[in-house]
Write an enzyme that holds these catalytic residues in place. Sequence first.
Site, mmCIF file in Angstrom:
data_model
loop_
_atom_site.group_PDB
_atom_site.id
_atom_site.type_symbol
_atom_site.label_atom_id
_atom_site.label_comp_id
_atom_site.label_asym_id
_atom_site.label_seq_id
_atom_site.Cartn_x
_atom_site.Cartn_y
_atom_site.Cartn_z
ATOM 1 N N CYS A 142 0.829 -1.208 0.000
ATOM 2 C CA CYS A 142 0.000 0.000 0.000
ATOM 3 C C CYS A 142 0.863 1.257 0.000
ATOM 4 C CB CYS A 142 -0.976 -0.035 1.173
ATOM 5 S SG CYS A 142 -2.335 1.137 1.009
ATOM 6 N N HIS A 183 -3.806 -5.096 -0.084
ATOM 7 C CA HIS A 183 -3.456 -5.640 1.232
ATOM 8 C C HIS A 183 -3.511 -7.170 1.215
ATOM 9 C CE1 HIS A 183 -3.435 -1.912 3.696
ATOM 10 N NE2 HIS A 183 -4.220 -1.480 2.725
ATOM 11 N N GLU A 232 -2.450 -9.122 3.417
ATOM 12 C CA GLU A 232 -2.696 -9.633 4.770
ATOM 13 C C GLU A 232 -4.165 -9.554 5.165
ATOM 14 O OE1 GLU A 232 -3.118 -5.417 5.342
ATOM 15 O OE2 GLU A 232 -1.696 -6.586 4.167
#
Length: 376
Positions: free
Chosen positions: A246, A331, A333
């Site tokens: 990001c 993202h 994660e």
Amino acid sequence: MQAKLLLEDGTLFTGRSFGAQGDTTGEVVFNTGITGYQEVLSDPSYCNQIVTMTYPLIGNYGITRDDFESVRPFVNAFVVRRYEPVPSNWRAEYTLDELLKEHGIVGISDIDTRMLTRILRNHGTMRGILTAGEHSVEELQEMLLTSALVKDQVQKTSTPHVYNSPGHGERIVLIDYGAKSGIVRELSARGCDIVVVPQDVTAEQVRRLNPDGIQLSNGPGDPKDVPHAVETIRELLGEYPIFGICLGHQLLALAGGADTEKLKFGHRGGNHPVKELATGRCYITSQNHGYTVKEDSLAGTDLEITHINNNDKTIEGVRHTKFPAFSVQYHPEAAPGPFDNSYLFDRFIEMIREHKKSSPKQPRQAAMMAAMRGAR
């Protein structure tokens, strides 16, 4: 109590107040996620923003300790169509209203969030003011006009101190520009020894920690507001494998000689399709950003595009052609798939191991302890 949301173009929304009482200003943005409002609230990348949820029912499953992405929420205000005050979820520990009150966050419900989202899509994100007080429209306009633009979001969200999440595997220095806990979780699941450092860390301080690799975290705001981070990354390029997420992706691109620009209304939600160019595979990704890497700025650099957004063709990933470094705009994660994009962390570990074969490291425990003492 009545609440009001006034946009800088003069559009006024009147609804019901929940959460804290008071006034707040910020950039008004929208998130298209159907679930995940707790993760949105606690994502540091939303620092100083007024977040609108496009899904109409919010608060129905409450708040639970295990779903936070940071130690506290960073949004300035929260906008929903309908707030559900009584959650129905065995995991719920308290309500959304209680969370907002605890952290002084103003909320508004019972407004037309479809209309608000359409305005932002047509005209772009804009500043706004939300109040649960008794201010007139004229007073709100004056308060909005005189409110200052904030550019220190990264400093607000980054850790002020070095800390360690121990592991027996590769040592990763995670530069915290507003990192989500999911990044630490993914690295820990791979046995990594994680050292989290502040956003203003210098290249020399990173070297003293003797890392195997460097993780550049997500974070809020314009990447050009943290030029010191760009310089640090530029200095470390080629010395260590680097993986950016990001804001970390944008900073890596700037360090590699590319440029960034602001998107009209950004990408925020858990349903953004991204194509990996090497395989042709499309991944559904979680995203939260208002800036992007300019494609034409890559000419003449050593960066090449690895991923693109299937909706608007913006850049979603790059890699360095000379050094072990890559990044993605989304993202991995956040797990909307739920595990479609976790392979990127595996790729990072593989890159580190290949790099270590070509440049073995010296014993490092003493160096790390000395660096952490100095950083404190």
